[in-house]
Design a protein around this motif. Sequence first.
Motif, PDB file in Angstrom:
ATOM      1  N   GLY A 196       0.789  -1.226   0.000  1.00 45.07           N
ATOM      2  CA  GLY A 196       0.000   0.000   0.000  1.00 45.07           C
ATOM      3  C   GLY A 196       0.817   1.270   0.000  1.00 45.07           C
ATOM      4  N   VAL A 197       2.070   1.187  -0.449  1.00 40.73           N
ATOM      5  CA  VAL A 197       2.918   2.378  -0.478  1.00 40.73           C
ATOM      6  C   VAL A 197       2.708   3.143  -1.779  1.00 40.73           C
ATOM      7  N   LEU A 198       3.143   4.378  -1.786  1.00 40.64           N
ATOM      8  CA  LEU A 198       3.084   5.196  -2.995  1.00 40.64           C
ATOM      9  C   LEU A 198       4.332   4.887  -3.814  1.00 40.64           C
ATOM     10  N   TYR A 199       4.130   4.460  -5.057  1.00 40.43           N
ATOM     11  CA  TYR A 199       5.251   4.045  -5.900  1.00 40.43           C
ATOM     12  C   TYR A 199       5.220   4.809  -7.214  1.00 40.43           C
ATOM     13  N   ALA A 200       6.382   5.272  -7.636  1.00 40.52           N
ATOM     14  CA  ALA A 200       6.484   5.964  -8.931  1.00 40.52           C
ATOM     15  C   ALA A 200       7.741   5.500  -9.640  1.00 40.52           C
ATOM     16  N   LEU A 201       7.623   5.374 -10.951  1.00 37.29           N
ATOM     17  CA  LEU A 201       8.762   5.015 -11.787  1.00 37.29           C
ATOM     18  C   LEU A 201       9.225   6.273 -12.505  1.00 37.29           C
ATOM     19  N   GLY A 202      10.542   6.393 -12.683  1.00 34.80           N
ATOM     20  CA  GLY A 202      11.107   7.650 -13.174  1.00 34.80           C
ATOM     21  C   GLY A 202      10.911   7.931 -14.642  1.00 34.80           C
ATOM     22  N   HIS A 203       9.666   7.895 -15.120  1.00 27.14           N
ATOM     23  CA  HIS A 203       9.352   8.282 -16.499  1.00 27.14           C
ATOM     24  C   HIS A 203       8.890   9.740 -16.494  1.00 27.14           C
ATOM     25  N   ASN A 204       9.684  10.619 -17.065  1.00 28.90           N
ATOM     26  CA  ASN A 204       9.356  12.040 -17.031  1.00 28.90           C
ATOM     27  C   ASN A 204       8.764  12.564 -18.332  1.00 28.90           C
ATOM     28  N   LEU A 205       8.930  11.855 -19.438  1.00 26.35           N
ATOM     29  CA  LEU A 205       8.479  12.382 -20.730  1.00 26.35           C
ATOM     30  C   LEU A 205       6.970  12.598 -20.847  1.00 26.35           C
ATOM     31  N   PRO A 206       6.109  11.840 -20.139  1.00 26.60           N
ATOM     32  CA  PRO A 206       4.674  12.120 -20.260  1.00 26.60           C
ATOM     33  C   PRO A 206       4.296  13.550 -19.901  1.00 26.60           C
ATOM     34  N   TYR A 207       5.180  14.259 -19.168  1.00 28.68           N
ATOM     35  CA  TYR A 207       4.873  15.621 -18.761  1.00 28.68           C
ATOM     36  C   TYR A 207       5.550  16.672 -19.654  1.00 28.68           C
ATOM     37  N   SER A 208       6.216  16.226 -20.720  1.00 28.66           N
ATOM     38  CA  SER A 208       6.811  17.183 -21.648  1.00 28.66           C
ATOM     39  C   SER A 208       5.737  17.675 -22.618  1.00 28.66           C
ATOM     40  N   PRO A 209       5.869  18.872 -23.148  1.00 21.01           N
ATOM     41  CA  PRO A 209       4.846  19.412 -24.059  1.00 21.01           C
ATOM     42  C   PRO A 209       4.615  18.515 -25.268  1.00 21.01           C
ATOM     43  N   TYR A 210       5.679  17.989 -25.841  1.00 18.59           N
ATOM     44  CA  TYR A 210       5.551  17.177 -27.052  1.00 18.59           C
ATOM     45  C   TYR A 210       4.721  15.926 -26.799  1.00 18.59           C
ATOM     46  N   PHE A 211       5.084  15.147 -25.792  1.00 19.77           N
ATOM     47  CA  PHE A 211       4.402  13.885 -25.551  1.00 19.77           C
ATOM     48  C   PHE A 211       3.003  14.085 -24.964  1.00 19.77           C
ATOM     49  N   ALA A 212       2.813  15.142 -24.189  1.00 20.00           N
ATOM     50  CA  ALA A 212       1.476  15.425 -23.674  1.00 20.00           C
ATOM     51  C   ALA A 212       0.527  15.763 -24.824  1.00 20.00           C
ATOM     52  N   SER A 213       1.005  16.549 -25.781  1.00 20.68           N
ATOM     53  CA  SER A 213       0.180  16.899 -26.941  1.00 20.68           C
ATOM     54  C   SER A 213      -0.056  15.682 -27.828  1.00 20.68           C
ATOM     55  N   LEU A 214       0.975  14.854 -27.985  1.00 20.30           N
ATOM     56  CA  LEU A 214       0.832  13.646 -28.798  1.00 20.30           C
ATOM     57  C   LEU A 214      -0.196  12.703 -28.184  1.00 20.30           C
ATOM     58  N   SER A 215      -0.152  12.550 -26.868  1.00 15.40           N
ATOM     59  CA  SER A 215      -1.108  11.691 -26.180  1.00 15.40           C
ATOM     60  C   SER A 215      -2.526  12.214 -26.357  1.00 15.40           C
ATOM     61  N   GLU A 216      -2.689  13.528 -26.236  1.00 12.10           N
ATOM     62  CA  GLU A 216      -4.003  14.137 -26.399  1.00 12.10           C
ATOM     63  C   GLU A 216      -4.540  13.916 -27.812  1.00 12.10           C
ATOM     64  N   LEU A 217      -3.660  14.034 -28.792  1.00  8.93           N
ATOM     65  CA  LEU A 217      -4.063  13.852 -30.179  1.00  8.93           C
ATOM     66  C   LEU A 217      -4.485  12.414 -30.457  1.00  8.93           C
ATOM     67  N   VAL A 218      -3.698  11.446 -30.008  1.00 11.03           N
ATOM     68  CA  VAL A 218      -4.011  10.032 -30.238  1.00 11.03           C
ATOM     69  C   VAL A 218      -5.301   9.644 -29.537  1.00 11.03           C
ATOM     70  N   HIS A 219      -5.462  10.088 -28.279  1.00  6.80           N
ATOM     71  CA  HIS A 219      -6.652   9.722 -27.517  1.00  6.80           C
ATOM     72  C   HIS A 219      -7.926  10.369 -28.075  1.00  6.80           C
ATOM     73  N   SER A 220      -7.773  11.466 -28.807  1.00  8.54           N
ATOM     74  CA  SER A 220      -8.956  12.127 -29.359  1.00  8.54           C
ATOM     75  C   SER A 220      -9.593  11.311 -30.486  1.00  8.54           C
ATOM     76  N   GLY A 221      -8.812  10.431 -31.120  1.00 11.40           N
ATOM     77  CA  GLY A 221      -9.319   9.647 -32.233  1.00 11.40           C
ATOM     78  C   GLY A 221      -9.228  10.363 -33.568  1.00 11.40           C
ATOM     79  N   MET A 222      -8.677  11.564 -33.590  1.00 10.22           N
ATOM     80  CA  MET A 222      -8.636  12.339 -34.819  1.00 10.22           C
ATOM     81  C   MET A 222      -7.727  11.732 -35.885  1.00 10.22           C
TER      82      MET A 222
END
Length: 244
Positions: A196-222
């Motif tokens: 029940g501990v809080l665990y995080a893996l050191g992936h930082n790219l999901p919070y970069s502008p490029y990958f955040a926008s790419l994720s939003e675009l893919v998830h939109s279905g456009m």
Amino acid sequence: MSKFFKKTLKRVSWRGVHTDGPQYPLTTPEVPTDMANGNGEGPIHAIGSRGSHSGLQSELPEYEGLPDLPVTLAIIGAGQRGKNFAEYARAHPQQAKVVAFAEPRPETRAEFASRYNIPDKHAFPSHKELLTLSDVLISDGKPRIAHAVLICVQDKMHAELTIEFAKRGFHILCEKPLGVDAKECIEVTEEVEKSGVLYALGHNLPYSPYFASLSELVHSGMLGRLVHIEHLEPVGYYHFAHSY
């Protein structure tokens, strides 16, 4: 959404939803709202200039049992990654404080302790000695040596250390990868969920502008129906030489 992807969307024609695949729009991963850029246009990864060590200022997630700030940290591995975390803590004392660490190399251990004002009694040659002292503190009715541990050692040690610290109730930030094979990944996941501990893996790219926008675009279905992703990140020998 970034201006680049706004322009891209204008050139994309959406031809409907496929009934034999995922239904769009997909659920978009949440990005901390305080990570917008100065114009309020989408997420941004705040990277400070050399020596500034400024970083993301996102809010703590909703999680029961989170300690009050500053969070006390134990760092395992005083290589480049461990030093980067220690520098951030030193630059942001209101958020975190390094109180103990483990490093097998005597010269590196002495330099790290001196640089970050860690007392000799909390500068350990290995994580086992650190855990032993923490166990003694707990048996005496005192808090464990730190709220959380940062695992910054070689890949082959990640699973073993994660499991040992999770069993003792440490919150954990582990450098990637989770483990070196499927078996280790399953074992780590099961222990973290059980503890029940809080665990995080050191992936930082999901919070970069490029990958955040790419994720939003893919998830939109456009762009259509997602059927396959091929990702390759070449890693040379020098990556291992400079990171540990």
